[in-house]
Write an enzyme that holds these catalytic residues in place. Structure first.
Site, PDB file in Angstrom:
ATOM      1  N   ASP A 172      43.319  52.499  43.863  1.00 49.97           N
ATOM      2  CA  ASP A 172      43.402  51.199  44.514  1.00 49.97           C
ATOM      3  C   ASP A 172      42.298  50.363  43.910  1.00 49.97           C
ATOM      4  OD1 ASP A 172      44.916  49.653  46.436  1.00 49.97           O
ATOM      5  OD2 ASP A 172      43.059  49.483  47.570  1.00 49.97           O
ATOM      6  N   LYS A 220      50.790  52.015  34.521  1.00 50.11           N
ATOM      7  CA  LYS A 220      49.772  52.981  34.953  1.00 50.11           C
ATOM      8  C   LYS A 220      50.148  54.392  34.520  1.00 50.11           C
ATOM      9  CE  LYS A 220      47.784  50.648  38.965  1.00 50.11           C
ATOM     10  NZ  LYS A 220      47.567  50.701  40.438  1.00 50.11           N
ATOM     11  N   GLY A 240      47.080  40.511  35.684  1.00 39.28           N
ATOM     12  CA  GLY A 240      46.422  40.171  36.950  1.00 39.28           C
ATOM     13  C   GLY A 240      45.378  39.069  36.795  1.00 39.28           C
ATOM     14  N   ASP A 284      42.664  39.197  34.979  1.00 38.67           N
ATOM     15  CA  ASP A 284      41.885  39.336  33.745  1.00 38.67           C
ATOM     16  C   ASP A 284      41.508  38.004  33.086  1.00 38.67           C
ATOM     17  OD1 ASP A 284      41.947  42.048  34.093  1.00 38.67           O
ATOM     18  OD2 ASP A 284      43.279  42.480  32.407  1.00 38.67           O
TER      19      ASP A 284
END
Length: 200
Positions: A78, A22, A159, A161
């Protein structure tokens, strides 16, 4: 959180995350605006417990904690996958469904086992929260709708995806290039709202 003034060029911004991926992503997104990004991980800030019951609440909680600890503006996100047939779950618990080992194949199987029938509608949500040390700030939401694929496909992304097929596509997020996904993703849409509200 109330609205706040736009961020100025030359500002330092704390990314309220310990996720190195990130940090790379947001550093690149904010580079054109001459905003220096430093992560909560680099500053050894503790990760606050996510006790809110909404994406917005958890993003605000993380951003406010970082802003108050550093005296700098802070940005937190989030996000999660919501599945219609599961009443919106896993939602804010998306990461927790994968457990401490981040076992997303198991989490994806849990979703498939819980769906049943033909109801496969789903959506990804991302909420970005910008907070200032005085407690002011603002939230920005991005959403992309789609369906759950019958089985995981693709090796890119992370994740959930491999099981998410956005509306208008036949491929999962994990079958797209980073550039293709980032052009339409929930995080990209939340960042666009943030850019318009705070960087223009």
């Amino acid at each position: 959180m109330s609205a706040t003034l736009p961020l100025k060029a030359g500002s330092r911004l704390v990314l309220a995350s310990h996720n190195k991926g990130k940090l790379v992503e947001f550093t690149a997104l904010l580079a054109p605006y001459d905003i220096e990004v430093i992560s909560a991980g680099e500053l050894n800030l503790p990760e606050p417990e996510e006790t809110a019951t909404t994406f917005e609440g958890n993003a605000q909680l993380k951003a406010l904690a970082a802003a108050k600890a550093t005296g700098l503006p802070a940005l937190a996100d989030d996000s999660g996958l919501c599945v219609s047939a599961l009443g919106g779950a896993p939602g804010i618990y998306s990461a927790r469904w994968a457990g401490p080992e981040k076992d997303f194949p198991a989490a994806m199987k849990r979703i498939e086992d819980g769906i049943g029938g033909d109801e496969r509608d789903a959506w990804f949500i991302c909420v970005l929260a910008l907070a200032f040390p005085d407690g002011s700030g603002k939230c920005f939401e991005g959403r992309i709708d789609g369906t759950i694929a019958p089985e995981p496909r693709g090796a890119a992304g992370h994740g959930y995806d491999p099981i998410f097929v956005p509306v208008g596509e036949s491929r999962t997020f994990a079958e797209m290039t980073d550039a293709e996904k980032n052009a339409i993703s929930h995080r990209a849409r939340a960042f666009e709202a943030f850019r318009e509200g705070c960087l223009s």
